[in-house]
Design a protein around this motif. Sequence first.
Motif, PDB file in Angstrom:
ATOM      1  N   THR A 254       0.845  -1.190   0.000  1.00  0.00           N
ATOM      2  CA  THR A 254       0.000   0.000   0.000  1.00  0.00           C
ATOM      3  C   THR A 254       0.881   1.241   0.000  1.00  0.00           C
ATOM      4  N   SER A 255       0.306   2.336  -0.486  1.00  0.00           N
ATOM      5  CA  SER A 255       1.049   3.589  -0.614  1.00  0.00           C
ATOM      6  C   SER A 255       0.144   4.778  -0.297  1.00  0.00           C
ATOM      7  N   PRO A 256       0.728   5.934   0.020  1.00  0.00           N
ATOM      8  CA  PRO A 256      -0.083   7.128   0.263  1.00  0.00           C
ATOM      9  C   PRO A 256      -0.881   7.593  -0.944  1.00  0.00           C
ATOM     10  N   ASP A 257      -0.575   7.077  -2.149  1.00  0.00           N
ATOM     11  CA  ASP A 257      -1.309   7.494  -3.355  1.00  0.00           C
ATOM     12  C   ASP A 257      -2.651   6.766  -3.498  1.00  0.00           C
ATOM     13  N   LYS A 258      -3.094   6.083  -2.415  1.00  0.00           N
ATOM     14  CA  LYS A 258      -4.423   5.448  -2.357  1.00  0.00           C
ATOM     15  C   LYS A 258      -4.554   4.242  -3.271  1.00  0.00           C
ATOM     16  N   THR A 259      -3.469   3.510  -3.445  1.00  0.00           N
ATOM     17  CA  THR A 259      -3.493   2.315  -4.278  1.00  0.00           C
ATOM     18  C   THR A 259      -2.915   1.127  -3.527  1.00  0.00           C
ATOM     19  N   VAL A 260      -3.247  -0.072  -4.037  1.00  0.00           N
ATOM     20  CA  VAL A 260      -2.631  -1.327  -3.627  1.00  0.00           C
ATOM     21  C   VAL A 260      -1.996  -1.936  -4.868  1.00  0.00           C
ATOM     22  N   ARG A 261      -0.764  -2.397  -4.734  1.00  0.00           N
ATOM     23  CA  ARG A 261      -0.058  -2.985  -5.872  1.00  0.00           C
ATOM     24  C   ARG A 261       0.333  -4.424  -5.564  1.00  0.00           C
ATOM     25  N   LEU A 262       0.381  -5.246  -6.612  1.00  0.00           N
ATOM     26  CA  LEU A 262       0.908  -6.597  -6.511  1.00  0.00           C
ATOM     27  C   LEU A 262       2.259  -6.655  -7.200  1.00  0.00           C
ATOM     28  N   TRP A 263       3.161  -7.447  -6.613  1.00  0.00           N
ATOM     29  CA  TRP A 263       4.520  -7.595  -7.125  1.00  0.00           C
ATOM     30  C   TRP A 263       4.833  -9.074  -7.313  1.00  0.00           C
ATOM     31  N   ASN A 264       5.575  -9.372  -8.375  1.00  0.00           N
ATOM     32  CA  ASN A 264       6.043 -10.720  -8.657  1.00  0.00           C
ATOM     33  C   ASN A 264       7.388 -10.906  -7.949  1.00  0.00           C
ATOM     34  N   MET A 265       7.468 -11.829  -6.988  1.00  0.00           N
ATOM     35  CA  MET A 265       8.704 -11.998  -6.229  1.00  0.00           C
ATOM     36  C   MET A 265       9.850 -12.527  -7.079  1.00  0.00           C
ATOM     37  N   GLU A 266       9.534 -13.222  -8.165  1.00  0.00           N
ATOM     38  CA  GLU A 266      10.602 -13.755  -9.009  1.00  0.00           C
ATOM     39  C   GLU A 266      11.192 -12.681  -9.900  1.00  0.00           C
ATOM     40  N   THR A 267      10.345 -11.897 -10.562  1.00  0.00           N
ATOM     41  CA  THR A 267      10.844 -10.874 -11.476  1.00  0.00           C
ATOM     42  C   THR A 267      11.133  -9.552 -10.779  1.00  0.00           C
ATOM     43  N   ARG A 268      10.553  -9.359  -9.579  1.00  0.00           N
ATOM     44  CA  ARG A 268      10.665  -8.126  -8.799  1.00  0.00           C
ATOM     45  C   ARG A 268      10.013  -6.936  -9.519  1.00  0.00           C
ATOM     46  N   LEU A 269       9.018  -7.217 -10.341  1.00  0.00           N
ATOM     47  CA  LEU A 269       8.280  -6.176 -11.052  1.00  0.00           C
ATOM     48  C   LEU A 269       6.839  -6.127 -10.579  1.00  0.00           C
ATOM     49  N   GLN A 270       6.252  -4.930 -10.706  1.00  0.00           N
ATOM     50  CA  GLN A 270       4.832  -4.804 -10.421  1.00  0.00           C
ATOM     51  C   GLN A 270       4.039  -5.604 -11.448  1.00  0.00           C
ATOM     52  N   VAL A 271       2.985  -6.266 -10.995  1.00  0.00           N
ATOM     53  CA  VAL A 271       2.137  -7.054 -11.881  1.00  0.00           C
ATOM     54  C   VAL A 271       0.966  -6.194 -12.326  1.00  0.00           C
ATOM     55  N   GLY A 272       0.951  -5.843 -13.598  1.00  0.00           N
ATOM     56  CA  GLY A 272      -0.151  -5.074 -14.144  1.00  0.00           C
ATOM     57  C   GLY A 272      -0.318  -3.712 -13.497  1.00  0.00           C
ATOM     58  N   ASP A 273      -1.546  -3.189 -13.576  1.00  0.00           N
ATOM     59  CA  ASP A 273      -1.859  -1.909 -12.957  1.00  0.00           C
ATOM     60  C   ASP A 273      -2.243  -2.116 -11.497  1.00  0.00           C
ATOM     61  N   ALA A 274      -2.336  -1.036 -10.775  1.00  0.00           N
ATOM     62  CA  ALA A 274      -2.640  -1.109  -9.347  1.00  0.00           C
ATOM     63  C   ALA A 274      -4.131  -1.253  -9.111  1.00  0.00           C
ATOM     64  N   PHE A 275      -4.485  -1.660  -7.879  1.00  0.00           N
ATOM     65  CA  PHE A 275      -5.858  -1.611  -7.415  1.00  0.00           C
ATOM     66  C   PHE A 275      -6.150  -0.195  -6.926  1.00  0.00           C
ATOM     67  N   ALA A 276      -7.333   0.317  -7.236  1.00  0.00           N
ATOM     68  CA  ALA A 276      -7.712   1.643  -6.768  1.00  0.00           C
ATOM     69  C   ALA A 276      -9.164   1.626  -6.320  1.00  0.00           C
ATOM     70  N   CYS A 277      -9.503   2.489  -5.354  1.00  0.00           N
ATOM     71  CA  CYS A 277     -10.868   2.465  -4.827  1.00  0.00           C
ATOM     72  C   CYS A 277     -11.468   3.853  -4.676  1.00  0.00           C
ATOM     73  N   GLY A 278     -10.706   4.900  -4.956  1.00  0.00           N
ATOM     74  CA  GLY A 278     -11.217   6.249  -4.811  1.00  0.00           C
ATOM     75  C   GLY A 278     -11.381   6.684  -3.372  1.00  0.00           C
ATOM     76  N   ALA A 279     -10.609   6.093  -2.470  1.00  0.00           N
ATOM     77  CA  ALA A 279     -10.696   6.456  -1.053  1.00  0.00           C
ATOM     78  C   ALA A 279     -10.301   7.911  -0.851  1.00  0.00           C
ATOM     79  N   PRO A 280     -10.989   8.624   0.050  1.00  0.00           N
ATOM     80  CA  PRO A 280     -10.643  10.018   0.296  1.00  0.00           C
ATOM     81  C   PRO A 280      -9.345  10.181   1.069  1.00  0.00           C
ATOM     82  N   ASP A 281      -8.881   9.126   1.710  1.00  0.00           N
ATOM     83  CA  ASP A 281      -7.641   9.172   2.467  1.00  0.00           C
ATOM     84  C   ASP A 281      -6.756   8.030   1.997  1.00  0.00           C
ATOM     85  N   ARG A 282      -5.550   7.953   2.523  1.00  0.00           N
ATOM     86  CA  ARG A 282      -4.613   6.906   2.121  1.00  0.00           C
ATOM     87  C   ARG A 282      -5.154   5.518   2.450  1.00  0.00           C
TER      88      ARG A 282
END
Length: 338
Positions: A261-289
């Motif tokens: 999770t990050s202050p930009d109001k998203t959740v990201r998934l990462w591939n532990m083998e490649t060490r890259l983010q998988v696709g786009d992030a999850f977003a929900c439009g939350a008013p806070d982090r």
Amino acid sequence: MSSPAEPSSSVERTSHPPIKVFKGHTRFIESIAYFPDGRHIASGSWDKTIRIWNVETEQQDGECLEHESEVKAIAIAPDGGKIAGRVVNGLIVWDVERRKRVRRIKIDGDFEHGVSALIVTFSPDGRCIATASSVSTSIQLWDVDTGSPVREIEHHVDTVWCVSFSPDGTRIAAGSSGGSFRVLDVSTGGAVVGPTQGHADVVESLVYSPDSRLLVTASNDRSIRAWDAATGREVGRPMLLPRSAILRIAISADGKRIASTSPDKTVRLWNMETRLQVGDAFACGAPDRIQSVEFSPNGLFVISGGSRDVYLWDTAAVLDSGLSVTPTSIGTRSNLVT
């Protein structure tokens, strides 16, 4: 499904909304956790309550567990029978089935307006609870059945911001405000690894891999790093975000994915083998982090708490084909449980 991609530098690019939203809290949700059965989740909030939710119905299950002050962290016992809530100067333990407070432990040293992080976690065998805070350099261990102190482990390196038990319960790792981490022996309190200085800012979160071989740490310096848990040496390249700090991380039961999770109001998934983010992030439009994050026990879903709501996402929305799960090996999505 999408393939692994470099982290997006724009929040607008995110395209995966939650499939369920749990509403009821009136203030910020600091901490969330999955019950072992996969059918219920719990959330702790600044509204001074812990709430338990039914995953299938999205409804609150039973009465709120009410506290005298803001709930800053929660933890669920490995058998799901107890839940612990960390508040300023205290730890409260509840019997889940009876929704009854069974113990309140006074913890000295917190400051009402000066503590940034309060920490609580159960040992893997469920016999001890570990507590710590960002205004202290020590970790306290408490007996679950009696509430008596077991021992205090001195971290010695800056103040403690996060802790994690090894899966076998013999070690406890602690991340510090100065960017380092240390691995300590639970029975003696002695240092086993570190201090290892790997981050340029606060270690906000750290978790053991399910096989105990790796420690994964996340920091305000916008990186997630993996370390050999026995030696403290960094393993592979870091996972990096270009513009946002990382608040919390979780690891899937198979050890193949990291959620952050990050202050930009998203959740990201990462591939532990490649060490890259998988696709786009999850977003929900939350008013806070969005603060906290955890995988479901079967790894098919991710929950997170932010603002006043708890969000649930289906990992299939972003998983790359190389890490796809099959119903025969890990369960199905039809009922959202293990």
